[in-house]
Motif scaffolding. Structure first.
Motif, PDB file in Angstrom:
ATOM      1  N   GLN A 142      33.666  89.073  68.153  1.00 36.23           N
ATOM      2  CA  GLN A 142      33.538  87.649  68.433  1.00 36.23           C
ATOM      3  C   GLN A 142      33.874  86.853  67.174  1.00 36.23           C
TER       4      GLN A 142
ATOM      5  N   TYR B 123      26.279  85.400  81.239  1.00 35.64           N
ATOM      6  CA  TYR B 123      25.473  85.801  80.091  1.00 35.64           C
ATOM      7  C   TYR B 123      25.103  84.534  79.305  1.00 35.64           C
TER       8      TYR B 123
ATOM      9  N   TYR C 105      32.743  94.962  71.009  1.00 32.99           N
ATOM     10  CA  TYR C 105      33.379  93.670  71.199  1.00 32.99           C
ATOM     11  C   TYR C 105      33.384  92.921  69.875  1.00 32.99           C
TER      12      TYR C 105
ATOM     13  N   TYR D 123      29.206 104.054  79.725  1.00 32.69           N
ATOM     14  CA  TYR D 123      30.320 103.654  78.870  1.00 32.69           C
ATOM     15  C   TYR D 123      29.771 102.864  77.687  1.00 32.69           C
TER      16      TYR D 123
ATOM     17  N   TYR E 122      33.962  91.733  90.439  1.00 35.11           N
ATOM     18  CA  TYR E 122      32.702  91.579  89.729  1.00 35.11           C
ATOM     19  C   TYR E 122      32.737  90.354  88.828  1.00 35.11           C
TER      20      TYR E 122
ATOM     21  N   TYR F  41      29.986  87.802  86.157  1.00 29.12           N
ATOM     22  CA  TYR F  41      28.732  87.838  85.410  1.00 29.12           C
ATOM     23  C   TYR F  41      28.507  86.507  84.688  1.00 29.12           C
TER      24      TYR F  41
ATOM     25  N   TYR G 192      24.571  88.417  88.112  1.00 28.33           N
ATOM     26  CA  TYR G 192      25.864  89.016  88.330  1.00 28.33           C
ATOM     27  C   TYR G 192      26.155  89.086  89.824  1.00 28.33           C
TER      28      TYR G 192
ATOM     29  N   MET H 235      35.017  86.413  73.229  1.00 26.58           N
ATOM     30  CA  MET H 235      34.633  87.819  73.174  1.00 26.58           C
ATOM     31  C   MET H 235      35.878  88.668  73.444  1.00 26.58           C
TER      32      MET H 235
ATOM     33  N   GLY I 173      22.698  88.775  70.410  1.00 24.60           N
ATOM     34  CA  GLY I 173      23.682  89.293  71.352  1.00 24.60           C
ATOM     35  C   GLY I 173      23.562  88.589  72.696  1.00 24.60           C
ATOM     36  N   LEU I 174      24.457  88.943  73.608  1.00 23.23           N
ATOM     37  CA  LEU I 174      24.467  88.317  74.924  1.00 23.23           C
ATOM     38  C   LEU I 174      23.448  88.974  75.840  1.00 23.23           C
TER      39      LEU I 174
ATOM     40  N   PHE J 223      31.002 100.226  74.372  1.00 20.15           N
ATOM     41  CA  PHE J 223      32.050  99.290  73.977  1.00 20.15           C
ATOM     42  C   PHE J 223      31.724  98.673  72.621  1.00 20.15           C
TER      43      PHE J 223
ATOM     44  N   VAL K  81      28.751  91.368  92.677  1.00 19.77           N
ATOM     45  CA  VAL K  81      29.711  92.457  92.899  1.00 19.77           C
ATOM     46  C   VAL K  81      30.722  92.097  93.978  1.00 19.77           C
TER      47      VAL K  81
ATOM     48  N   GLN L 288      35.232  94.083  80.898  1.00 18.85           N
ATOM     49  CA  GLN L 288      34.888  92.726  81.272  1.00 18.85           C
ATOM     50  C   GLN L 288      35.731  91.756  80.451  1.00 18.85           C
TER      51      GLN L 288
ATOM     52  N   LEU M  96      37.497  92.596  73.544  1.00 18.93           N
ATOM     53  CA  LEU M  96      37.224  94.032  73.557  1.00 18.93           C
ATOM     54  C   LEU M  96      38.010  94.710  72.434  1.00 18.93           C
TER      55      LEU M  96
ATOM     56  N   ARG N 171      36.681 101.172  73.681  1.00 14.77           N
ATOM     57  CA  ARG N 171      35.794 101.622  74.747  1.00 14.77           C
ATOM     58  C   ARG N 171      35.718 103.140  74.713  1.00 14.77           C
TER      59      ARG N 171
ATOM     60  N   GLY O 266      26.930  97.795  89.430  1.00 15.58           N
ATOM     61  CA  GLY O 266      26.982  96.499  88.780  1.00 15.58           C
ATOM     62  C   GLY O 266      27.800  96.442  87.508  1.00 15.58           C
ATOM     63  N   ASN O 267      27.911  97.555  86.798  1.00 16.63           N
ATOM     64  CA  ASN O 267      28.645  97.608  85.530  1.00 16.63           C
ATOM     65  C   ASN O 267      28.193  96.565  84.521  1.00 16.63           C
ATOM     66  N   MET O 268      26.910  96.232  84.544  1.00 16.00           N
ATOM     67  CA  MET O 268      26.446  95.193  83.631  1.00 16.00           C
ATOM     68  C   MET O 268      26.428  95.719  82.193  1.00 16.00           C
ATOM     69  N   LEU O 269      26.648  94.813  81.250  1.00 15.08           N
ATOM     70  CA  LEU O 269      26.635  95.170  79.848  1.00 15.08           C
ATOM     71  C   LEU O 269      25.290  94.824  79.219  1.00 15.08           C
TER      72      LEU O 269
ATOM     73  N   PHE P 124      29.816  93.276  68.291  1.00 16.27           N
ATOM     74  CA  PHE P 124      28.723  93.649  69.178  1.00 16.27           C
ATOM     75  C   PHE P 124      29.006  94.999  69.824  1.00 16.27           C
TER      76      PHE P 124
ATOM     77  N   PHE Q 119      23.892  94.355  75.414  1.00 14.54           N
ATOM     78  CA  PHE Q 119      24.444  94.153  74.080  1.00 14.54           C
ATOM     79  C   PHE Q 119      23.416  94.411  72.990  1.00 14.54           C
ATOM     80  N   GLY Q 120      23.909  94.859  71.837  1.00 21.20           N
ATOM     81  CA  GLY Q 120      23.100  94.866  70.630  1.00 21.20           C
ATOM     82  C   GLY Q 120      23.066  93.474  70.022  1.00 21.20           C
ATOM     83  N   GLY Q 121      22.328  93.342  68.917  1.00 19.79           N
ATOM     84  CA  GLY Q 121      22.154  92.034  68.300  1.00 19.79           C
ATOM     85  C   GLY Q 121      23.318  91.575  67.443  1.00 19.79           C
TER      86      GLY Q 121
ATOM     87  N   PHE R 221      36.037  87.856  79.257  1.00 19.05           N
ATOM     88  CA  PHE R 221      35.114  86.749  79.061  1.00 19.05           C
ATOM     89  C   PHE R 221      35.832  85.402  79.024  1.00 19.05           C
TER      90      PHE R 221
END
Lengths: 115, 115
Positions: B39, A35, B37, B33, A31, A33, A48, B45, A42-43, B35, A50, A104, B47, B50, B100-103, B91, B105-107, A106
């Motif tokens: 920064q 961003y 992160y 899930y 996978y 991505y 993306y 970024m 945020g991001l 997370f 797979v 993930q 982790l 989780r 896809g497991n896409m993330l 974040f 994010f919050g701000g 980065f």
């Protein structure tokens, strides 16, 4: 392992120019991505993938294109750059095994300014 | 669409003290899930921790722990014995357990650590 590498680190584009942001990972992750991170935010997911040959749009795909011809590489193409594309761009990769998603990883980011 | 909200743009903590960063999310899914992160100024970024939604036990990683309240859709991060190196943007992110497991994010919350 180098992890996720991105080039260039910085770039200034004029309005209407095009460029490709490069992303490579050496962890054999299926996978990948892209961003973007606007100042103080945020991001947000652009595109993306797979796996090789498979890509899909994220939340903010307009103005961008991607391709995934190999497992390792996932370039992001900007056509006709606009000031709204001024941002920091992050590439990430991850894997999924036996139905379980893993974290993930980065890259260091590319700071792009469009003037 | 899922959304992630971090209501604290900035937080400040004294070195060696404890601080809690808040995060709420909105989803109608049950298999996901969460997370946190970090920064730092380097932009990388990293982790921090989780949490799997199906696990009732709160995740812990050394000085970092979470308070996961699934019914309330709340996912706060507690940092104990704060250190100067903890100063960074934090974040909160959500990932649906799908192909896809896409993330999302919050701000972000900027954490300052006072010596």
């Amino acid at each position: 392992n180098a992890g996720v590498t991105q080039t260039p680190k910085f770039r200034i584009l004029k309005i209407g120019q095009s460029m490709t942001l490069q992303c490579t990972q050496d962890m054999n992750h299926n996978y990948m991505y892209w961003y973007r991170q606007d100042p103080g935010m945020g991001l947000k997911l652009i595109y993306y993938s797979v796996g090789a040959g498979i890509t899909d749009k994220g939340e903010v795909p307009n103005g961008y294109n991607v391709s995934r011809s190999t497992t390792e590489d996932f370039p992001l193409r900007l056509e006709l750059a606009a000031p709204s594309q001024t941002s920091v761009y992050f590439c990430a990769s991850s894997r999924r095994l036996a139905g379980v998603p893993y974290e993930q990883y980065f890259g260091p980011g590319t700071r792009l300014t469009v003037t | 669409a899922q959304t992630v909200t971090q209501s604290q743009p900035e937080m400040s903590v004294q070195e060696a003290e404890t601080v809690t960063l808040s995060c709420t999310y909105d989803t109608s899914e049950s298999d996901y899930y969460l997370f946190w992160y970090k920064q730092p100024p380097s932009r990388q970024m990293i982790l921090v921790i989780r949490q799997e939604a199906y696990k009732q036990q709160n995740a812990t990683e050394n000085r970092f722990s979470v308070n996961f309240q699934k019914a309330a859709k709340s996912f706060s991060l507690k940092i104990s014995d704060s250190q100067l190196g903890d100063a960074a943007m934090y974040f909160c992110a959500y990932s649906l357990n799908n192909a896809g497991n896409m993330l999302t994010f919050g701000g972000g919350t900027r954490l300052m650590v006072k010596p």
